[in-house]
Motif scaffolding. Structure first.
Motif, PDB file in Angstrom:
ATOM      1  N   ASN A   1       0.815  -1.226   0.000  1.00 17.64           N
ATOM      2  CA  ASN A   1       0.000   0.000   0.000  1.00 17.64           C
ATOM      3  C   ASN A   1       0.848   1.275   0.000  1.00 17.64           C
ATOM      4  OD1 ASN A   1      -2.554   1.130  -0.303  1.00 17.64           O
ATOM      5  ND2 ASN A   1      -2.704   1.589   1.879  1.00 17.64           N
ATOM      6  N   GLU A   2       2.085   1.168  -0.528  1.00 16.77           N
ATOM      7  CA  GLU A   2       2.873   2.390  -0.771  1.00 16.77           C
ATOM      8  C   GLU A   2       2.186   3.089  -1.933  1.00 16.77           C
ATOM      9  OE1 GLU A   2       7.369   0.948   0.389  1.00 16.77           O
ATOM     10  OE2 GLU A   2       6.558   0.325  -1.544  1.00 16.77           O
ATOM     11  N   GLN A   3       2.019   4.391  -1.822  1.00 14.93           N
ATOM     12  CA  GLN A   3       1.305   5.124  -2.864  1.00 14.93           C
ATOM     13  C   GLN A   3       2.093   6.331  -3.340  1.00 14.93           C
ATOM     14  OE1 GLN A   3      -2.738   6.078  -1.843  1.00 14.93           O
ATOM     15  NE2 GLN A   3      -3.229   3.983  -1.234  1.00 14.93           N
ATOM     16  N   ILE A   4       2.044   6.559  -4.647  1.00 19.70           N
ATOM     17  CA  ILE A   4       2.588   7.788  -5.234  1.00 19.70           C
ATOM     18  C   ILE A   4       1.416   8.455  -5.936  1.00 19.70           C
ATOM     19  CG2 ILE A   4       4.261   8.845  -6.808  1.00 19.70           C
ATOM     20  CD1 ILE A   4       5.879   6.206  -6.638  1.00 19.70           C
ATOM     21  N   LYS A   5       1.080   9.654  -5.489  1.00 22.12           N
ATOM     22  CA  LYS A   5      -0.041  10.367  -6.107  1.00 22.12           C
ATOM     23  C   LYS A   5       0.499  11.562  -6.877  1.00 22.12           C
ATOM     24  CE  LYS A   5      -3.333   9.205  -2.511  1.00 22.12           C
ATOM     25  NZ  LYS A   5      -4.545   9.510  -1.806  1.00 22.12           N
ATOM     26  N   MET A   6       0.182  11.634  -8.138  1.00 23.95           N
ATOM     27  CA  MET A   6       0.619  12.757  -8.978  1.00 23.95           C
ATOM     28  C   MET A   6      -0.486  13.113  -9.962  1.00 23.95           C
ATOM     29  SD  MET A   6       4.597  11.895  -9.748  1.00 23.95           S
ATOM     30  CE  MET A   6       4.960  13.541 -10.369  1.00 23.95           C
ATOM     31  N   MET A   7      -0.434  14.337 -10.445  1.00 23.39           N
ATOM     32  CA  MET A   7      -1.369  14.718 -11.502  1.00 23.39           C
ATOM     33  C   MET A   7      -0.714  14.403 -12.852  1.00 23.39           C
ATOM     34  SD  MET A   7      -3.849  15.634  -9.700  1.00 23.39           S
ATOM     35  CE  MET A   7      -4.999  16.092 -11.010  1.00 23.39           C
ATOM     36  N   LEU A   8      -1.539  14.080 -13.834  1.00 25.46           N
ATOM     37  CA  LEU A   8      -1.007  13.784 -15.165  1.00 25.46           C
ATOM     38  C   LEU A   8      -0.203  14.972 -15.696  1.00 25.46           C
ATOM     39  CD1 LEU A   8      -0.861  11.796 -17.556  1.00 25.46           C
ATOM     40  CD2 LEU A   8      -2.915  12.914 -18.455  1.00 25.46           C
ATOM     41  N   SER A   9      -0.640  16.193 -15.392  1.00 26.05           N
ATOM     42  CA  SER A   9       0.069  17.388 -15.880  1.00 26.05           C
ATOM     43  C   SER A   9       1.480  17.510 -15.294  1.00 26.05           C
ATOM     44  CB  SER A   9      -0.731  18.649 -15.565  1.00 26.05           C
ATOM     45  OG  SER A   9      -0.931  18.763 -14.175  1.00 26.05           O
TER      46      SER A   9
END
Ligand code: THU
Ligand code: ZN
Length: 142
Positions: free
Chosen positions: A119-127
């Motif tokens: 459950n390691e997460q990397i959250k980024m916007m496509l932009s």
């Protein structure tokens, strides 16, 4: 209609991406990936990677995009990419560009969340992942 919290929706998306990853056909790389797309409609479409002896794999994200379009939907809000690596993998350049197609078409950004078994997460916007995606041209939402 029952309104679900964003956390619940994200958890459902992650579960679906994980389920899809288990169906991946990856005998060459042995790297299984599952993707889940949350559409504007609230519907979820999934896809897993599929490999071939020519090494031109169908990526999980591409497969999910194809499934969404094949069901008459293109307005993608959130993408989950589920893998078994640490850190979890983010979409490759080609998949970023494919997602950008619909980000441009519907004139809004897309949230991309890479997640793994721990459950390691990397959250980024496509932009952020594809800052200068494409020069905007007129497109018909057909
Ligand atoms: N792969 C995906 O399906 N999505 C990604 O975001 C990264 C890579 C697949 C392609 C290939 O089948 C395997 O993972 C190894 O690169
Ligand atoms: Zn890709």
């Amino acid at each position: 209609m029952i309104l679900m919290s964003k956390e619940k929706v994200l958890q459902e998306l992650i579960n679906k991406a994980k389920e899809s990853s288990k169906k991946a056909y990856a005998p060459y790389s042995e790297f299984k990936v599952g993707a889940a797309l949350l559409m504007k409609s609230g519907k979820i479409y999934t896809g897993c990677n599929v490999e071939f002896s020519d090494y031109l794999a169908l990526h999980a994200e591409m497969n999910a995009i194809g499934t969404a379009v094949n069901n008459g939907e293109k307005d993608i809000q959130v993408v989950i990419v589920y893998s078994y690596s640490s850190p979890p993998v983010l979409p490759c350049g080609s998949c970023r560009q494919k997602l950008n197609e619909f980000s441009l078409l519907y004139e809004h950004d897309i949230e991309v969340i890479a997640v793994n078994k721990k459950n390691e997460q990397i959250k980024m916007m496509l932009s952020e992942l594809l800052p200068v995606g494409e020069i905007k041209i007129e497109k018909k939402k057909n």
